[in-house]
Design a protein around this motif. Structure first.
Motif, PDB file in Angstrom:
ATOM      1  N   VAL A 191     -46.246  10.752 -92.222  1.00 27.62           N
ATOM      2  CA  VAL A 191     -44.683  10.553 -92.156  1.00 27.62           C
ATOM      3  C   VAL A 191     -43.880  10.253 -90.930  1.00 27.62           C
ATOM      4  O   VAL A 191     -44.579  10.600 -90.196  1.00 27.62           O
ATOM      5  CB  VAL A 191     -44.115  11.619 -92.976  1.00 27.62           C
ATOM      6  N   THR A 192     -42.761  10.224 -90.931  1.00 32.01           N
ATOM      7  CA  THR A 192     -41.928  10.216 -89.865  1.00 32.01           C
ATOM      8  C   THR A 192     -40.938  10.952 -89.843  1.00 32.01           C
ATOM      9  O   THR A 192     -40.257  11.288 -90.860  1.00 32.01           O
ATOM     10  CB  THR A 192     -41.257   8.797 -89.705  1.00 32.01           C
ATOM     11  N   ALA A 193     -40.834  11.825 -88.851  1.00 32.82           N
ATOM     12  CA  ALA A 193     -40.044  13.290 -88.728  1.00 32.82           C
ATOM     13  C   ALA A 193     -38.872  13.044 -87.762  1.00 32.82           C
ATOM     14  O   ALA A 193     -39.052  12.555 -86.525  1.00 32.82           O
ATOM     15  CB  ALA A 193     -40.726  14.583 -88.504  1.00 32.82           C
ATOM     16  N   ALA A 194     -37.601  13.354 -88.183  1.00 33.82           N
ATOM     17  CA  ALA A 194     -36.441  13.655 -87.188  1.00 33.82           C
ATOM     18  C   ALA A 194     -36.591  14.600 -86.124  1.00 33.82           C
ATOM     19  O   ALA A 194     -36.631  15.966 -86.875  1.00 33.82           O
ATOM     20  CB  ALA A 194     -35.212  13.477 -87.875  1.00 33.82           C
ATOM     21  N   VAL A 195     -36.685  14.531 -84.837  1.00 29.57           N
ATOM     22  CA  VAL A 195     -36.780  15.578 -84.135  1.00 29.57           C
ATOM     23  C   VAL A 195     -35.584  15.573 -83.131  1.00 29.57           C
ATOM     24  O   VAL A 195     -35.119  14.529 -82.766  1.00 29.57           O
ATOM     25  CB  VAL A 195     -37.927  15.611 -83.152  1.00 29.57           C
ATOM     26  N   PRO A 196     -34.809  16.665 -82.759  1.00 32.25           N
ATOM     27  CA  PRO A 196     -33.482  16.824 -81.961  1.00 32.25           C
ATOM     28  C   PRO A 196     -33.816  16.412 -80.751  1.00 32.25           C
ATOM     29  O   PRO A 196     -34.938  16.569 -80.118  1.00 32.25           O
ATOM     30  CB  PRO A 196     -33.309  18.343 -82.128  1.00 32.25           C
ATOM     31  N   ASP A 197     -33.057  15.742 -80.229  1.00 34.04           N
ATOM     32  CA  ASP A 197     -33.074  14.808 -78.848  1.00 34.04           C
ATOM     33  C   ASP A 197     -34.109  13.904 -78.623  1.00 34.04           C
ATOM     34  O   ASP A 197     -34.478  13.620 -77.677  1.00 34.04           O
ATOM     35  CB  ASP A 197     -32.982  15.914 -77.770  1.00 34.04           C
ATOM     36  N   VAL A 221     -37.787  23.161 -81.087  1.00 29.89           N
ATOM     37  CA  VAL A 221     -39.016  22.420 -80.717  1.00 29.89           C
ATOM     38  C   VAL A 221     -39.399  22.534 -79.311  1.00 29.89           C
ATOM     39  O   VAL A 221     -38.564  22.310 -78.500  1.00 29.89           O
ATOM     40  CB  VAL A 221     -38.888  20.652 -80.875  1.00 29.89           C
ATOM     41  N   VAL A 222     -40.790  22.837 -79.252  1.00 30.13           N
ATOM     42  CA  VAL A 222     -41.189  23.029 -77.870  1.00 30.13           C
ATOM     43  C   VAL A 222     -42.264  22.020 -77.356  1.00 30.13           C
ATOM     44  O   VAL A 222     -42.274  21.570 -76.012  1.00 30.13           O
ATOM     45  CB  VAL A 222     -41.831  24.433 -77.676  1.00 30.13           C
TER      46      VAL A 222
END
Length: 326
Positions: free
Chosen positions: A175-181, A100-101
């Motif tokens: 929707v709701t998304a899980a993003v690392p950190d 992810v950027v």
């Protein structure tokens, strides 16, 4: 005690020259599929008509034996895809496999309404200039772009002309998304169906759609449903192919003549033309601007022909002879 020498795996009988249409599984590279097909077909002479990313699934056309010589024409065919574009998050690879950027946040996502989405989609439809994704297989100074990116290099690819003849929005979901950190973030998932010319990157469409909407975007799903005249209805999984090959003793293929009919316009030959083409001679023109498949009266694929002028005369020259005179 001497251990017995391990037996080499039994080599399968060589499959007939022709095409197979694979429904590629997720997580496999196109090279992985070619490797499996070489074992199933009992030959190393296997190639594919256009790479699918490991994340993608769907139609992958493979040629076996002499049919590998037809693949260059299938590569240039237009293609259909079903895809899901996630708006609100951009990644390094323009798909879900990259890091992810940027994360747009709730405000930017909230500003993406259906009217804005449709307008941005319209701008990406038709004949457009597209900068390929930086992790493409395009060569830059002799080295694949994705290899340079993975080595930490900055890669700037030139825009190219492509055609997006269809870009249909099928569904839009908040929707709701899980993003690392990062805590779970609001995003918009957009299911689309596209028809594109050869050389078009659907990942780049996702990237550019997100950029146009000020939210960033990437692909979370990609399924190729058609390549030229071959679609999912005629595709088989690798497991189905293995089961069939085990049951019948050899892998079933789409014969050369049938593969040619699915790729080219067809010209029926007489026996005089068959003999002439077998020796690489030119024949009367086909009257078409594109390459045609020339079939014998018995239905054998003899050659691929292309009209041209020679010494002021219109003739059809064989660009590929598949049934040379014996």
């Amino acid at each position: 005690m001497i251990s017995p020498t391990p037996q080499a795996p039994v080599r399968r009988p060589t499959a007939d020259d022709g095409f197979v249409v694979v429904d590629k599984p997720q997580g496999w590279t196109s090279h992985d599929v070619v490797g499996r097909m070489r074992r199933l077909a009992g030959t190393r002479k296997v190639g594919h008509a256009g790479t699918l990313d490991p994340m993608a699934t769907g139609v992958l056309v493979l040629g076996i034996g002499k049919a590998t010589r037809l693949l260059t024409y299938v590569v240039g065919a237009d293609k259909d895809y079903d895809a899901t574009i996630r708006l609100g998050v951009a990644t390094t690879t323009d798909d879900a496999e990259g890091a992810v950027v940027t994360v747009a946040g709730e405000g930017a996502v909230a500003r993406v309404d259906r009217a804005a989405l449709d307008a941005a989609v319209a701008e990406l439809t038709g004949d457009i200039l597209q900068v390929p994704t930086s992790v493409s297989a395009i060569k830059v100074d002799g080295k694949r772009a994705y290899a340079r990116v993975r080595a930490g290099e900055e890669v700037a690819l030139q825009a190219r002309s492509v055609t997006v003849s269809r870009f249909d929005v099928l569904d839009v979901r908040q929707v709701t998304a899980a993003v690392p950190d990062v805590e779970d973030v609001p995003v918009i998932d957009v299911d689309v169906r596209v028809t594109v010319s050869s050389g078009t990157y659907v990942r780049a469409l996702a990237r550019d759609l997100g950029a146009a909407l000020g939210a960033g975007g990437h692909l979370t799903m990609l399924r190729r449903t058609r390549v030229g005249g071959y679609d999912l209805a005629g595709a088989r999984t690798l497991e189905q192919m293995e089961t069939q090959a085990d049951a019948d003793g050899t892998l079933a293929t789409i014969p050369l003549a049938e593969a040619a009919r699915g790729t080219f316009p067809v010209r029926e030959l007489d026996e005089v033309e068959v003999r002439a083409l077998g020796y690489g001679q030119w024949v009367e023109p086909s009257g078409r601007p594109d390459v045609v498949a020339a079939l014998s009266p018995s239905g054998t694929l003899v050659a691929l022909l292309e009209d041209t002028r020679r010494r002021g005369e219109n003739l059809a020259k064989p660009v590929l002879v598949l049934a040379p005179a014996s």
